[in-house]
Design a protein around this motif. Sequence first.
Motif, PDB file in Angstrom:
ATOM      1  N   PRO A 143       0.837  -1.193   0.000  1.00 57.09           N
ATOM      2  CA  PRO A 143       0.000   0.000   0.000  1.00 57.09           C
ATOM      3  C   PRO A 143       0.878   1.252   0.000  1.00 57.09           C
ATOM      4  CG  PRO A 143      -0.733  -1.553   1.661  1.00 57.09           C
ATOM      5  CD  PRO A 143       0.551  -2.071   1.124  1.00 57.09           C
ATOM      6  N   GLY A 163      -4.309   8.364  -3.041  1.00 60.38           N
ATOM      7  CA  GLY A 163      -4.386   8.754  -1.642  1.00 60.38           C
ATOM      8  C   GLY A 163      -3.131   8.375  -0.901  1.00 60.38           C
ATOM      9  N   GLU A 166      13.067  10.041  -2.852  1.00 67.88           N
ATOM     10  CA  GLU A 166      13.216   9.925  -1.395  1.00 67.88           C
ATOM     11  C   GLU A 166      14.536   9.240  -1.039  1.00 67.88           C
ATOM     12  OE1 GLU A 166      10.406  10.078   1.119  1.00 67.88           O
ATOM     13  OE2 GLU A 166       9.207  11.258  -0.302  1.00 67.88           O
ATOM     14  N   THR A 223      12.026   4.852 -10.632  1.00 70.67           N
ATOM     15  CA  THR A 223      10.967   5.765 -11.101  1.00 70.67           C
ATOM     16  C   THR A 223      10.640   6.780 -10.008  1.00 70.67           C
ATOM     17  OG1 THR A 223       9.234   4.323 -10.237  1.00 70.67           O
ATOM     18  CG2 THR A 223       9.828   4.016 -12.539  1.00 70.67           C
ATOM     19  N   ILE A 224      10.146   7.913 -10.441  1.00 61.14           N
ATOM     20  CA  ILE A 224       9.545   8.871  -9.520  1.00 61.14           C
ATOM     21  C   ILE A 224       8.166   9.143 -10.092  1.00 61.14           C
ATOM     22  CG2 ILE A 224       9.769  11.124  -8.381  1.00 61.14           C
ATOM     23  CD1 ILE A 224      12.769  11.032  -9.134  1.00 61.14           C
ATOM     24  N   ALA A 225       7.210   8.340  -9.671  1.00 65.14           N
ATOM     25  CA  ALA A 225       5.890   8.372 -10.299  1.00 65.14           C
ATOM     26  C   ALA A 225       5.253   9.744 -10.176  1.00 65.14           C
ATOM     27  CB  ALA A 225       5.000   7.310  -9.683  1.00 65.14           C
ATOM     28  N   SER A 226       5.425  10.380  -9.040  1.00 64.89           N
ATOM     29  CA  SER A 226       4.759  11.661  -8.838  1.00 64.89           C
ATOM     30  C   SER A 226       5.268  12.721  -9.800  1.00 64.89           C
ATOM     31  CB  SER A 226       4.949  12.118  -7.390  1.00 64.89           C
ATOM     32  OG  SER A 226       6.322  12.077  -7.059  1.00 64.89           O
TER      33      SER A 226
HETATM   34  P1  GDP Z   1      -0.748   3.188  -3.942  1.00 68.83           P
HETATM   35  O1  GDP Z   1      -1.386   2.968  -2.642  1.00 68.83           O
HETATM   36  O2  GDP Z   1       0.392   2.208  -4.159  1.00 68.83           O
HETATM   37  O3  GDP Z   1      -1.676   3.209  -5.078  1.00 68.83           O
HETATM   38  O4  GDP Z   1       0.003   4.608  -3.853  1.00 68.83           O
HETATM   39  P2  GDP Z   1      -0.490   5.985  -4.433  1.00 68.83           P
HETATM   40  O5  GDP Z   1      -0.310   6.011  -5.893  1.00 68.83           O
HETATM   41  O6  GDP Z   1      -1.834   6.235  -3.895  1.00 68.83           O
HETATM   42  O7  GDP Z   1       0.574   6.976  -3.813  1.00 68.83           O
HETATM   43  C1  GDP Z   1       0.730   7.245  -2.438  1.00 68.83           C
HETATM   44  C2  GDP Z   1       1.417   8.580  -2.226  1.00 68.83           C
HETATM   45  O8  GDP Z   1       2.776   8.565  -2.673  1.00 68.83           O
HETATM   46  C3  GDP Z   1       0.780   9.708  -2.994  1.00 68.83           C
HETATM   47  O9  GDP Z   1       0.691  10.818  -2.132  1.00 68.83           O
HETATM   48  C4  GDP Z   1       1.730   9.998  -4.142  1.00 68.83           C
HETATM   49  O10 GDP Z   1       1.709  11.336  -4.540  1.00 68.83           O
HETATM   50  C5  GDP Z   1       3.058   9.663  -3.529  1.00 68.83           C
HETATM   51  N1  GDP Z   1       4.036   9.244  -4.522  1.00 68.83           N
HETATM   52  C6  GDP Z   1       3.874   8.369  -5.523  1.00 68.83           C
HETATM   53  N2  GDP Z   1       5.020   8.208  -6.210  1.00 68.83           N
HETATM   54  C7  GDP Z   1       5.962   8.982  -5.627  1.00 68.83           C
HETATM   55  C8  GDP Z   1       7.359   9.241  -5.874  1.00 68.83           C
HETATM   56  O11 GDP Z   1       7.986   8.690  -6.773  1.00 68.83           O
HETATM   57  N3  GDP Z   1       7.978  10.100  -5.052  1.00 68.83           N
HETATM   58  C9  GDP Z   1       7.339  10.710  -4.033  1.00 68.83           C
HETATM   59  N4  GDP Z   1       8.017  11.540  -3.269  1.00 68.83           N
HETATM   60  N5  GDP Z   1       6.033  10.503  -3.759  1.00 68.83           N
HETATM   61  C10 GDP Z   1       5.330   9.662  -4.544  1.00 68.83           C
END
Ligand code: GDP
Length: 831
Positions: free
Chosen positions: A123, A142, A231, A255-258
Amino acid sequence: MALEGKNIKIRFLSDLKEGETAVITRVKGYGAFRKRIGEMGFVFGTVVKVIKKAPLLDPVEYEVMGYRVSLRKSETELIEVVTEEEALTLDERSFEGTITIEHLRETVREKGKTINVALVGNPNCGKTTLFNLATGRHEKVGNYGGVTVDTKTAHLQRNGYEINFTDLPGTYSISEYSPEELYVRQHLTNELPDVVVNVIDSSNLERNLYLTTQLIDMNIKVIIALNMYDELDKSGAKFNYIELGKMIGIPIIPTIASKGKGIDELLDEIITMDEEREPVFRHIHISYGSHINLAIEKVSEEIRKVKTITDKYHAHYAALKLLEDDSIFISEVESIGNTNDIIERARKERVKLEKEFNEKSSSLIADAKYAFIRGALKETFSPGNKVSSDKSHSPDKFLTHKWLGFPIFLLFMWAMFQATFTLGSYPVNWIDNAVSWFSDFVGSTMAEGPLRDLIIDGIIGGVGGVIVFLPNILILFFCISLMEDTGYMARAAFIMDRLMHKIGLHGKSFIPLLMGFGCNVPAIMATRTLESRKDRLLTMMIIPFMSCSARLPVYVLLISAFFLKNQGLVLLSVYLIGVLVAVVTALLFNKIFFAKKEAPFVMELPPYRVPTIRNTAIHMWDKSVQYLSKMGSVILVASILIWALGYFPRDKEQSATQPSTEQISENISGSSSVETASETTDVEILQQSEHIENSYIGRIGHFIEPVIAPLGFDWKIGVSIVTGLAAKEIVVGSMGILYQSDLAADETSVNLQTKLQQQTYNKGAKVGQKVFTPLVAFTFMVFVLLYFPCIAVIAAIRREAGNKWAVFVMFYTTLVAWLVAFGVFQIGSMF
Ligand code: GDP
Ligand code: MG
């Protein structure tokens, strides 16, 4: 072109009717299944015709690439096809009712360009963010667990492929514990996605990689998206993820998905994986430790008999699930029918494991997975300024510390050898005395004759020689079991790893090599813990050069007789020559036999455990029994043989007047019944010496004289060397007889040493010259160090590696011994 993949209804080979023809568009299933089916010709683009369905529809006969094969239903359910008919209705171009194979293939190629991808991960690792970014959808993202409740799918086009993404619920594991976990597992085993993207939160590698180990067990195509890489960067940690990828056989893409970074690379990698062009990708077996591994092997054996299971699951994975007591998996296996044997076998093995470790098998397996992860990260990851929260492994702060680790390790090793030899020397003396007493007792109760000689000198002498070392071996094995059971052994391998890599070996090989200084036989047996055959063989080849304790008496005798200064240094140099020859051998063999570079692999770091006395005692006992039963029998036969060679032929005249000829063979067979010898007179000894010169073994000594003359050895040294084939303890005993020492009780070494110093040639070109000089003594030590280890070691190598290698070691070690001794002697003679 109007044809769109997603419009075609998916059909499977199992759906086809008799006489229908179709083209294969996709083979699903896990790696090993796909490989086997592929070897039969069932690959993308192949035309298949249904020939005959059996009455019960299982199996069905097909024609593929000109020959006929039958497949089970469970196999054909995994092969996706498109039929002639289907291709016709879907293709807008008219073929006027006829379609050629070429058209069919072309249509199929269009349809085949679909890749189904599943996103799995813990998660909050960023799956949904990644999913949205890749597909352009806007699902809710989220920052708390459990947001993604159900699955969502979306697709995108890339390089002519249609990639279908499925965003699965976040899970820490895919066991049976929660509906989410079960859901993800069922998606993976039933939908069989072509590629699984395992999204990992890089700021929490250890926990995230747990799920990865489960995916590895399943033998499916996995890519790791090392998400939140920003991170990781920020924390200052260093992570060699490329190396990790190679070790675990999974390509890793940061990757940095965000921020959308690394998405393109990830998509390209998905295509590369689907096209089977990824060089890093391979299926590795996680080592669960010898006990669980053995249980897995036993259950897999049973599973492989039921093809319906192996068509769907990798046998190891299925075995693991059964051993974990996964109730859902068990009921699935039960529902197949005819699987009682499997279930029963798994239950037995599980109960055995749980009893042995006093812990639930599922947590034992989980521990082993974490050991694997810790080991993998230890080699590739160094955390930044963020403090490690991992308390249970805090001993590692010292034990595998960059600077402290090595000295601590040496300290443990020193303590182990010290205990083995010092502590062991007391019971060794007791046993020695008991053996002598028993030997005297038999001697005084039995009537004289060859039978008595055989029992006393051949059997009691020979077997007694082995039993005497039992305390040393028990202590050594106790220490080793203790180190294994506490988890320190794995750390020792870690500490030595870099050094061992320099000679083409692995850290784990260090343990057997070290044991070799005690006794080569258990050392050879210990190579079983090495995973790769190359490591096992190479380690076995160099163990004989580790100077075992049986060679020590020879060194002590010769050094005290011929080196008055720097005795310790001379002894050390002998040991070092052994190590040096081992290193050169390893480097050489790496080039000749094992040139193929092997993929790196993970060294597990199991959790530290407090060992139970019971467990350690059991492990120690197992090892000792193995040693005794097998080595005892080999030594017994060899000692009888050598005894006979020294005993026969009997000179009738002499034996009538000479009562104590058995003395000769007694000393030869290495029993140190010194007391009886003290009564022997000089005359008798002279007669013994004459007898031995005329015996078979004496003739062998004379026979090999020309071969050993260039080393500066006389025939008596030759005989000693030959008797040492059985066990090197025997060498000193033989010398004692041959050089006419009377081995009187307390003066043993003094006498023999003086005799050696005074020994001169009485025949041939060298008449009057001294037999032994310091150079000859040193050459002799080098030869004893390097030549043929002993029969027991060769027997052990034969058992572990086969006849070929055993014979090879016999000749190789002897050749090396000759060459090195020759070099030492000839170069030394120049000065
Ligand atoms: P899931 O539960 O695996 O589907 O995760 P989410 O896609 O909901 O992401 C959880 C949180 O992590 C969100 O607030 C995203 O913006 C953040 N997030 C996702 N990818 C990255 C990343 O590569 N770097 C950072 N710093 N935050 C990320
Ligand atoms: Mg989500």
